[in-house]
Design an enzyme around this catalytic site. Structure first.
Site, PDB file in Angstrom:
ATOM      1  N   LYS A  35      38.409  12.849  55.039  1.00 47.12           N
ATOM      2  CA  LYS A  35      39.649  13.874  54.143  1.00 47.12           C
ATOM      3  C   LYS A  35      41.203  13.998  54.384  1.00 47.12           C
ATOM      4  CE  LYS A  35      40.163  18.420  54.060  1.00 47.12           C
ATOM      5  NZ  LYS A  35      40.153  20.597  55.474  1.00 47.12           N
ATOM      6  N   CYS A 258      39.710  35.693  50.862  1.00 44.68           N
ATOM      7  CA  CYS A 258      40.423  36.474  52.107  1.00 44.68           C
ATOM      8  C   CYS A 258      39.760  37.986  51.806  1.00 44.68           C
ATOM      9  CB  CYS A 258      41.802  36.561  51.718  1.00 44.68           C
ATOM     10  SG  CYS A 258      42.728  35.058  52.180  1.00 44.68           S
ATOM     11  N   ARG A 325      34.238  30.343  46.727  1.00 40.32           N
ATOM     12  CA  ARG A 325      34.040  31.350  47.447  1.00 40.32           C
ATOM     13  C   ARG A 325      33.766  32.620  46.984  1.00 40.32           C
ATOM     14  NH1 ARG A 325      37.907  29.375  52.507  1.00 40.32           N
ATOM     15  NH2 ARG A 325      38.470  28.914  51.223  1.00 40.32           N
TER      16      ARG A 325
HETATM   17  C1  UDX Z   1      44.221  36.839  48.761  1.00 38.80           C
HETATM   18  C2  UDX Z   1      45.944  37.662  48.371  1.00 38.80           C
HETATM   19  O1  UDX Z   1      46.398  37.990  47.252  1.00 38.80           O
HETATM   20  C3  UDX Z   1      46.891  36.855  49.384  1.00 38.80           C
HETATM   21  O2  UDX Z   1      48.507  37.467  49.355  1.00 38.80           O
HETATM   22  C4  UDX Z   1      46.165  36.446  51.244  1.00 38.80           C
HETATM   23  O3  UDX Z   1      47.218  35.822  51.648  1.00 38.80           O
HETATM   24  C5  UDX Z   1      45.051  36.031  50.797  1.00 38.80           C
HETATM   25  O4  UDX Z   1      44.183  36.817  49.454  1.00 38.80           O
HETATM   26  P1  UDX Z   1      43.277  35.290  47.165  1.00 38.80           P
HETATM   27  O5  UDX Z   1      42.408  34.943  47.722  1.00 38.80           O
HETATM   28  O6  UDX Z   1      44.314  33.415  46.954  1.00 38.80           O
HETATM   29  O7  UDX Z   1      44.918  36.040  47.457  1.00 38.80           O
HETATM   30  O8  UDX Z   1      43.560  35.854  45.521  1.00 38.80           O
HETATM   31  P2  UDX Z   1      43.874  36.632  44.791  1.00 38.80           P
HETATM   32  O9  UDX Z   1      45.152  36.331  43.526  1.00 38.80           O
HETATM   33  O10 UDX Z   1      44.987  38.320  45.502  1.00 38.80           O
HETATM   34  O11 UDX Z   1      43.047  37.585  44.134  1.00 38.80           O
HETATM   35  C6  UDX Z   1      41.732  37.904  44.539  1.00 38.80           C
HETATM   36  C7  UDX Z   1      40.659  38.059  44.323  1.00 38.80           C
HETATM   37  O12 UDX Z   1      40.516  39.657  43.702  1.00 38.80           O
HETATM   38  C8  UDX Z   1      40.469  37.615  42.886  1.00 38.80           C
HETATM   39  O13 UDX Z   1      39.239  37.408  42.476  1.00 38.80           O
HETATM   40  C9  UDX Z   1      40.976  38.027  40.972  1.00 38.80           C
HETATM   41  O14 UDX Z   1      40.076  38.075  40.370  1.00 38.80           O
HETATM   42  C10 UDX Z   1      40.818  39.525  41.742  1.00 38.80           C
HETATM   43  N1  UDX Z   1      41.934  40.369  40.904  1.00 38.80           N
HETATM   44  C11 UDX Z   1      43.167  40.734  41.558  1.00 38.80           C
HETATM   45  C12 UDX Z   1      41.392  41.387  40.211  1.00 38.80           C
HETATM   46  O15 UDX Z   1      39.741  41.647  39.701  1.00 38.80           O
HETATM   47  N2  UDX Z   1      42.370  42.550  40.097  1.00 38.80           N
HETATM   48  C13 UDX Z   1      43.777  41.951  40.284  1.00 38.80           C
HETATM   49  O16 UDX Z   1      44.143  42.916  39.385  1.00 38.80           O
HETATM   50  C14 UDX Z   1      43.851  41.524  41.135  1.00 38.80           C
END
Ligand code: UDX
Length: 442
Positions: A35, A258, A325
């Site tokens: 990597k 997350c 994930r």
């Molecule tokens: C998230 C947080 O947004 C970020 O601030 C933190 O640091 C890490 O975790 P991420 O996991 O990259 O980021 O994705 P995010 O865009 O938050 O979406 C998380 C999940 O929620 C996705 O599966 C998305 O599809 C779902 N989601 C999000 C919904 O189902 N509806 C929404 O309105 C928003």
């Protein structure tokens, strides 16, 4: 400033690259030699918009190595950004963090600030400080500062360069001021607090967003039962600035690295302290159930799936990432295979990673049209732009039976009216040509 970053996952690599973009001299450390060699050539190991361009642009200030000793020896600031995956009991696994902490303690030769970016349970920064001090090999002054990360995958570079906020959890002003200096050219408000509060801000923020998603998903489920429309309901709620219009997109549940992990970790931590976080527990349960929603819906149209061809559109947990994930697709695909379906799948960038899990069990397609060809039903797991922009006639033209089950509400209902399709989405009425025809002939 001379900075070292431990770990080159989403958080570590993006942080390192953005710090270099703001003029710091950054060495990113990882244990995987292959990597590191790739990154040295300017190749990003993760799919993340803008990242590779910035890696190439800042190559003079950005170094990659497996030699942690050399990297930590003279660094003024060391960021810890290694993973804290979920253990089987839901708690956070801190073994990678503690390993790096020991390596830092044995390597540093000058006063420095250790910055904990990894998401760690409340109180971990105190443990890290104690561990470092107990393992120091030289007489140097070390301070530990909590600096949680709020970047989302797919917009990680933007989220870092124009962060909503920079949280600094420090027990001493001097260390807090050094971190303020690191971030002086970043376009973001800075909040300085104590370490435990900083650690809590991270969990409380992620868990609140997860809760918001689970809440809107439950309201969507109820909308289906009572005949309301979740898209209008969410819009109507979002006008209220106290609620806000973000994170109200109903679907098949949150995934990613997350929300699932951080909800469980905070719930575990509360339990450990004899307190029950009832709201978070409910959010977790709701999310688990929501992931089965598309399969349950498909059973409305086919009692038995054996021998059917299923078109799967989208595999990743959200668009603009190749990360799988906790992706809801990973819950449904094994069930479909178990039931004897033939699965054809398309994703904009996630196929390579899916092939590592299912090398031969799925037929991977290059185009959406090819995926839909001859299918008995279609499941949409991810709202990729390519899917959202698809003319709806394609479903009718390509599928054997145009039964579309959309877990992300990619289309407006009106787009399907008058077409020979069944369109079943989340929290909205189902468009079913059979019913329309029956009503028309009455
Ligand atoms: C998230 C947080 O947004 C970020 O601030 C933190 O640091 C890490 O975790 P991420 O996991 O990259 O980021 O994705 P995010 O865009 O938050 O979406 C998380 C999940 O929620 C996705 O599966 C998305 O599809 C779902 N989601 C999000 C919904 O189902 N509806 C929404 O309105 C928003």
């Amino acid at each position: 400033m001379k900075i070292a970053v431990a770990g080159t996952g989403y958080v570590g690599l993006v942080t390192g690259v953005c710090l270099a973009e703001h003029g710091h001299d950054v060495t990113c450390v990882d244990v995987e030699k292959e990597k590191v060699e790739k990154m040295k050539k300017g190749i990003s190991p993760i799919f993340e918009p803008e990242l590779e361009d910035l890696m190439k642009k800042n190559r003079e200030r950005l170094h990659f190595t497996i030699d942690y000793q050399k990297a930590y020896q003279t660094a003024e600031v060391i960021f810890i950004a290694v993973g804290t995956p979920e253990k089987s009991d839901g708690s956070a696994n801190l073994c990678y963090v503690f390993k790096v902490v020991e390596e830092i303690a044995e390597s540093i030769e000058r006063d420095c600030v250790i910055v904990v970016k990894s998401t760690v349970p409340i109180g971990t920064n105190d443990k890290i400080e104690a561990l470092i001090k107990a393992n120091l090999k030289r007489r140097v002054k070390v301070a530990v500062v909590s600096n949680p990360e709020f970047l989302a995958q797919g917009s990680a570079v933007r989220d870092t360069l124009h962060a909503s906020r920079i949280v600094i959890g420090a027990e001493e002003n001097e260390a807090g001021n050094i971190l303020k200096e690191v971030y002086k050219d970043f376009d973001a408000p800075i909040l300085v607090t104590n370490r435990k509060s900083a650690e809590m801000i991270k969990y409380a923020s992620n868990d609140f967003l997860a809760l918001k998603v689970s809440y809107i998903n439950e309201i969507a489920n109820l909308c289906e039962i009572v005949g309301a429309d979740i898209e209008d309901v969410a819009k109507g709620m979002g006008y209220d600035s106290r609620i806000g219009n973000k994170f109200l997109q109903a679907g098949i549940g949150y995934g990613g690295s997350c929300f699932p992990k951080d909800t469980k970790a905070l719930h575990w931590l509360a339990n450990f302290n004899d307190y029950e976080l009832k709201t978070i527990k409910a959010a977790i349960e709701t999310n688990e159930n929501q992931k089965y929603k598309l399969i349950k819906k498909a059973h409305k149209y086919y009692e038995d799936f054996k021998g059917l061809t299923v078109a799967v559109l989208g595999l990743t947990f959200k668009p603009e990432t190749d990360d799988l994930r906790e992706a809801p697709s990973l819950v449904s695909i094994p069930l479909l295979l178990e039931d004897g379906c033939k699965i054809k799948a398309w994703d904009a960038v996630g196929i390579k990673n899916y092939q590592k899990i299912y090398p031969t069990q799925l037929e991977y397609c290059n185009t959406i049209e090819e995926t839909l060809r001859g299918a008995d039903f279609c499941l949409i797991f991810t709202e990729w732009t390519e899917i959202k922009n698809l003319p709806v006639e394609i479903f009718e033209k390509e599928m054997r039976h145009a039964v579309i089950i959309d877990g992300r509400n990619c289309y407006s209902l009106s787009e399907f009216e008058g077409h020979q399709v069944i369109y079943d989405s989340i929290g909205r009425k189902t468009i079913d040509y059979r019913k329309e025809e029956a009503e028309g002939s009455r």
